[in-house]
Design a protein around this motif. Structure first.
Motif, PDB file in Angstrom:
ATOM      1  N   ALA A  20     -14.748  -0.437  22.710  1.00 49.80           N
ATOM      2  CA  ALA A  20     -14.858   0.299  21.443  1.00 49.80           C
ATOM      3  C   ALA A  20     -14.066  -0.398  20.347  1.00 49.80           C
ATOM      4  N   LYS A  21     -12.891  -0.894  20.682  1.00 51.15           N
ATOM      5  CA  LYS A  21     -12.074  -1.607  19.703  1.00 51.15           C
ATOM      6  C   LYS A  21     -12.776  -2.886  19.254  1.00 51.15           C
ATOM      7  N   ASP A  22     -13.394  -3.583  20.208  1.00 49.16           N
ATOM      8  CA  ASP A  22     -14.102  -4.817  19.894  1.00 49.16           C
ATOM      9  C   ASP A  22     -15.286  -4.534  18.975  1.00 49.16           C
ATOM     10  N   MET A  23     -15.997  -3.418  19.210  1.00 46.37           N
ATOM     11  CA  MET A  23     -17.126  -3.068  18.351  1.00 46.37           C
ATOM     12  C   MET A  23     -16.627  -2.783  16.936  1.00 46.37           C
ATOM     13  N   MET A  24     -15.511  -2.072  16.808  1.00 49.51           N
ATOM     14  CA  MET A  24     -14.962  -1.793  15.479  1.00 49.51           C
ATOM     15  C   MET A  24     -14.532  -3.092  14.804  1.00 49.51           C
ATOM     16  N   ARG A  25     -13.889  -3.927  15.557  1.00 46.20           N
ATOM     17  CA  ARG A  25     -13.371  -5.173  15.004  1.00 46.20           C
ATOM     18  C   ARG A  25     -14.494  -6.055  14.510  1.00 46.20           C
ATOM     19  N   LYS A  26     -15.584  -6.109  15.226  1.00 47.70           N
ATOM     20  CA  LYS A  26     -16.689  -6.991  14.879  1.00 47.70           C
ATOM     21  C   LYS A  26     -17.749  -6.310  14.020  1.00 47.70           C
ATOM     22  N   SER A  27     -17.416  -5.188  13.412  1.00 46.42           N
ATOM     23  CA  SER A  27     -18.409  -4.465  12.620  1.00 46.42           C
ATOM     24  C   SER A  27     -18.524  -4.984  11.191  1.00 46.42           C
ATOM     25  N   ILE A  28     -17.773  -6.003  10.829  1.00 39.84           N
ATOM     26  CA  ILE A  28     -17.930  -6.662   9.537  1.00 39.84           C
ATOM     27  C   ILE A  28     -19.150  -7.567   9.642  1.00 39.84           C
ATOM     28  N   VAL A  29     -20.099  -7.402   8.725  1.00 39.22           N
ATOM     29  CA  VAL A  29     -21.338  -8.168   8.771  1.00 39.22           C
ATOM     30  C   VAL A  29     -21.519  -8.917   7.459  1.00 39.22           C
ATOM     31  N   PHE A  30     -21.860 -10.194   7.559  1.00 39.43           N
ATOM     32  CA  PHE A  30     -22.146 -11.013   6.383  1.00 39.43           C
ATOM     33  C   PHE A  30     -23.551 -11.573   6.543  1.00 39.43           C
ATOM     34  N   ASP A  31     -24.335 -11.472   5.481  1.00 37.66           N
ATOM     35  CA  ASP A  31     -25.702 -12.003   5.500  1.00 37.66           C
ATOM     36  C   ASP A  31     -25.788 -13.088   4.443  1.00 37.66           C
ATOM     37  N   LYS A  32     -26.173 -14.301   4.849  1.00 41.01           N
ATOM     38  CA  LYS A  32     -26.225 -15.413   3.898  1.00 41.01           C
ATOM     39  C   LYS A  32     -27.255 -15.185   2.800  1.00 41.01           C
ATOM     40  N   CYS A  40     -19.953  -3.127   5.973  1.00 45.74           N
ATOM     41  CA  CYS A  40     -19.017  -2.538   6.921  1.00 45.74           C
ATOM     42  C   CYS A  40     -19.403  -1.082   7.171  1.00 45.74           C
ATOM     43  N   PRO A  41     -18.982  -0.517   8.306  1.00 52.30           N
ATOM     44  CA  PRO A  41     -19.352   0.861   8.625  1.00 52.30           C
ATOM     45  C   PRO A  41     -18.614   1.863   7.748  1.00 52.30           C
ATOM     46  N   ASP A  76     -12.223   1.184   1.876  1.00 48.32           N
ATOM     47  CA  ASP A  76     -13.587   0.729   1.618  1.00 48.32           C
ATOM     48  C   ASP A  76     -14.473   0.943   2.839  1.00 48.32           C
ATOM     49  N   CYS A  77     -13.882   0.834   4.023  1.00 48.15           N
ATOM     50  CA  CYS A  77     -14.636   0.874   5.272  1.00 48.15           C
ATOM     51  C   CYS A  77     -13.933   1.797   6.264  1.00 48.15           C
ATOM     52  N   TYR A  78     -14.647   2.173   7.304  1.00 50.29           N
ATOM     53  CA  TYR A  78     -14.096   3.048   8.330  1.00 50.29           C
ATOM     54  C   TYR A  78     -12.851   2.403   8.943  1.00 50.29           C
ATOM     55  N   GLN A  79     -11.775   3.158   9.001  1.00 50.06           N
ATOM     56  CA  GLN A  79     -10.486   2.737   9.565  1.00 50.06           C
ATOM     57  C   GLN A  79      -9.982   1.408   8.995  1.00 50.06           C
ATOM     58  N   ASP A  80     -10.287   1.142   7.749  1.00 47.88           N
ATOM     59  CA  ASP A  80      -9.808  -0.072   7.061  1.00 47.88           C
ATOM     60  C   ASP A  80     -10.125  -1.337   7.841  1.00 47.88           C
ATOM     61  N   VAL A  81     -11.288  -1.357   8.478  1.00 41.85           N
ATOM     62  CA  VAL A  81     -11.677  -2.515   9.281  1.00 41.85           C
ATOM     63  C   VAL A  81     -11.796  -3.764   8.412  1.00 41.85           C
ATOM     64  N   TYR A  86      -9.065  -9.688  11.908  1.00 41.68           N
ATOM     65  CA  TYR A  86     -10.409 -10.215  12.176  1.00 41.68           C
ATOM     66  C   TYR A  86     -11.191 -10.357  10.871  1.00 41.68           C
ATOM     67  N   ALA A  87     -11.067  -9.379   9.980  1.00 44.29           N
ATOM     68  CA  ALA A  87     -11.761  -9.431   8.685  1.00 44.29           C
ATOM     69  C   ALA A  87     -11.264 -10.618   7.863  1.00 44.29           C
ATOM     70  N   CYS A  88      -9.980 -10.880   7.921  1.00 48.42           N
ATOM     71  CA  CYS A  88      -9.431 -12.023   7.182  1.00 48.42           C
ATOM     72  C   CYS A  88      -9.937 -13.340   7.764  1.00 48.42           C
ATOM     73  N   LYS A  89     -10.053 -13.412   9.090  1.00 42.21           N
ATOM     74  CA  LYS A  89     -10.617 -14.604   9.722  1.00 42.21           C
ATOM     75  C   LYS A  89     -12.071 -14.786   9.311  1.00 42.21           C
ATOM     76  N   GLU A  90     -12.800 -13.670   9.258  1.00 39.20           N
ATOM     77  CA  GLU A  90     -14.199 -13.733   8.855  1.00 39.20           C
ATOM     78  C   GLU A  90     -14.328 -14.208   7.403  1.00 39.20           C
ATOM     79  N   LYS A  91     -13.468 -13.709   6.533  1.00 40.42           N
ATOM     80  CA  LYS A  91     -13.543 -14.132   5.131  1.00 40.42           C
ATOM     81  C   LYS A  91     -13.262 -15.627   5.019  1.00 40.42           C
ATOM     82  N   TYR A  92     -12.269 -16.109   5.731  1.00 43.55           N
ATOM     83  CA  TYR A  92     -11.948 -17.527   5.710  1.00 43.55           C
ATOM     84  C   TYR A  92     -13.149 -18.339   6.199  1.00 43.55           C
TER      85      TYR A  92
END
Length: 140
Positions: A20-32, A40-41, A76-81, A86-92
């Motif tokens: 469940a934690k992994d699903m929350m962590r990976k719920s940031i989605v970027f579409d090119k 985000c959820p 902005d998103c559920y539980q400040d995901v 992980y979100a910062c890594k995704e942005k980078y």
């Protein structure tokens, strides 16, 4: 017997919580195809198939760069995901892909670089190798 059952039950609970934690962590989605926003959820996701997301400006992703959130911050998103490491890594990762080293509009990710496991020198080295190969092909 009862000890084994307790250990197995504890393991199942732990694995369920980790999933469940992994699903929350990976719920940031970027579409090119929509490079100015990420998704985000807005509610707790039960599965990736039934996740309700909303679009947010890419500027809002990792807005506080890992620093504590202000007391008056409205999520902005559920539980400040969107403010997780992980979100910062995704942005980078997103910014490095959109504006790679050596490009005209190169992304200077100094602040976010601490969130990524890969060193920026690796990217610079790869870009130098590509330039050398390209130059060799042009000349030779």
């Amino acid at each position: 017997m009862q000890t084994s059952l307790t250990v197995i039950l504890t393991l199942v609970v732990f694995l369920g919580a980790a999933a469940a934690k992994d699903m929350m962590r990976k719920s940031i989605v970027f579409d090119k195809n929509t490079p100015d926003v990420f998704y985000c959820p807005i509610h707790k996701p039960t599965s990736f198939d039934k996740m309700i997301v909303k679009a947010r400006s890419l500027k809002k992703l990792c807005e506080f760069e890992g620093e504590p959130l202000p007391d008056d911050y409205k999520s902005d998103c559920y539980q400040d995901v969107d403010e997780s490491s992980y979100a910062c890594k995704e942005k980078y990762r997103i910014m490095m892909r959109m504006h790679p080293p050596g490009a005209e509009d190169e992304y200077d990710g100094q602040r976010l670089a601490r969130f990524i496991d890969v060193d920026k020198e690796f990217y610079v080295m790869k870009m130098d190798e590509k330039k050398k190969i390209h130059l060799k092909n042009r000349l030779g």
